[in-house]
Design a protein around this motif. Structure first.
Motif, PDB file in Angstrom:
ATOM      1  N   PHE A  24       0.911  -0.957   0.101  1.00 34.42           N
ATOM      2  CA  PHE A  24      -0.172   0.164  -0.028  1.00 34.42           C
ATOM      3  C   PHE A  24       0.851   1.273  -0.109  1.00 34.42           C
ATOM      4  O   PHE A  24       2.083   1.058   0.329  1.00 34.42           O
ATOM      5  CB  PHE A  24      -1.065  -0.081   1.275  1.00 34.42           C
ATOM      6  N   ALA A  25       0.296   2.418  -0.164  1.00 36.74           N
ATOM      7  CA  ALA A  25       1.094   3.652  -0.228  1.00 36.74           C
ATOM      8  C   ALA A  25       0.815   4.394   0.706  1.00 36.74           C
ATOM      9  O   ALA A  25      -0.749   4.621   1.156  1.00 36.74           O
ATOM     10  CB  ALA A  25       0.858   4.379  -1.646  1.00 36.74           C
ATOM     11  N   ALA A  26       1.577   5.188   1.472  1.00 38.24           N
ATOM     12  CA  ALA A  26       1.468   6.151   2.419  1.00 38.24           C
ATOM     13  C   ALA A  26       2.411   7.168   2.489  1.00 38.24           C
ATOM     14  O   ALA A  26       3.708   6.885   2.317  1.00 38.24           O
ATOM     15  CB  ALA A  26       1.373   5.392   4.027  1.00 38.24           C
ATOM     16  N   SER A  27       1.888   8.500   2.428  1.00 39.62           N
ATOM     17  CA  SER A  27       2.980   9.584   2.456  1.00 39.62           C
ATOM     18  C   SER A  27       4.207   9.261   1.674  1.00 39.62           C
ATOM     19  O   SER A  27       5.289   9.517   1.841  1.00 39.62           O
ATOM     20  CB  SER A  27       3.581   9.637   3.858  1.00 39.62           C
ATOM     21  N   GLY A  28       3.671   8.997   0.200  1.00 44.59           N
ATOM     22  CA  GLY A  28       4.834   8.663  -0.886  1.00 44.59           C
ATOM     23  C   GLY A  28       5.739   7.463  -0.676  1.00 44.59           C
ATOM     24  O   GLY A  28       6.736   7.222  -1.460  1.00 44.59           O
ATOM     25  N   MET A  29       5.365   6.704   0.308  1.00 45.15           N
ATOM     26  CA  MET A  29       6.110   5.504   0.649  1.00 45.15           C
ATOM     27  C   MET A  29       5.084   4.058   0.148  1.00 45.15           C
ATOM     28  O   MET A  29       4.046   4.090   0.318  1.00 45.15           O
ATOM     29  CB  MET A  29       6.279   5.283   1.979  1.00 45.15           C
TER      30      MET A  29
END
Length: 188
Positions: A141-146
Motif C-alpha cells: 500500500f502507499a502512504a506519505s509517498g512510501m
C-alpha cells in the motif's frame, strides 16, 4: 505524539482482499536480503525445517510523528508491538524448531537501530529494493509517498511457503497466533 509501543483501541481492522491467496505452495525465490546482523540472507536457501518471516509496513522512529493518517489505514499501525511480541515469543518459536526473521522495506541501518532498541533476538531483513516483494507479489500500500508491505506472516517449510497469515490483526497477537499454529502442527 502517541507511543509507538501502544495500540490505540479504535484501529480499523484490515480485511482479507485475497492478495495472498497465491502464496501457499510457492517456492521461496533466491533473493538476497541484507540483515541487521550484517550478513546477506538468501531467502531461497533457508534450509530444511520451518522459518517464520513476519512482514510489516514500517516501524516508527522515536521522536518523529507517524505518517499523516497512519492510524486510519487498516493494518498499518502496530509494527513495534508486533516486533516486541515476536521478541517475547522467540524462544517458543525456537522450541518449535522454527527460525524467525522480521522483514520490511526500511533500510538496514534503520532496522539495525530498531532491532537494538527493542532488543530483538532475531534478524530483520530489508527488502528496500522490493526484490522479494515483487517476485512473490506481496500486497503493498502507499502512504506519505512510501510503498510499504501489508502486514503478513509467511511460514516456510523446506523452502516452500506452507502457510500465510493475512491479514494480521491485531498485530500484537500475531506471534501468539503463529506459536499456536506451529504447536498444533507438532501435536500428534
Amino acid at each position: 505524539m502517541s507511543r509507538l509501543d501502544e495500540l490505540p483501541p479504535d484501529l480499523p481492522r484490515p480485511h482479507d482482499d485475497g492478495a495472498c491467496d497465491h502464496l501457499v505452495g510457492l517456492a521461496m525465490p533466491h533473493v538476497h536480503l541484507a540483515s541487521t546482523s550484517g550478513r546477506t540472507v538468501d531467502v531461497g536457501a533457508l534450509g530444511k525445517g520451518r522459518t517464520v518471516i513476519y512482514c510489516y509496513p514500517r516501524t516508527g522512529v522515536p521522536g518523529e510523528s507517524l505518517p499523516a493518517g497512519w492510524d486510519a489505514i487498516p493494518g498499518a499501525r502496530g509494527c513495534t508491538p508486533q516486533a516486541c511480541a515476536f521478541r517475547d515469543h522467540a524462544a517458543e518459536l525456537a522450541d518449535l524448531d522454527a527460525r524467525l526473521f522480521g522483514l520490511s522495506t526500511q533500510d538496514t541501518a534503520y532496522q539495525r537501530e530498531m532491532a537494538e532498541r527493542l532488543h530483538l533476538p532475531f534478524e530483520v531483513l530489508s527488502d528496500a529494493d522490493f526484490a522479494l516483494t515483487n517476485m512473490l507479489r506481496l500486497p503493498t500500500f502507499a502512504a506519505s509517498g512510501m510503498r510499504l508491505i501489508k502486514r503478513l506472516t509467511l511460514v516456510v517449510k523446506d523452502g516452500t511457503i506452507e502457510r500465510v497469515f493475512y491479514p494480521v490483526f491485531p498485530p500484537d497477537e500475531s506471534a501468539t497466533t503463529v506459536v499456536n499454529w506451529l504447536g498444533d502442527k507438532r501435536a500428534p
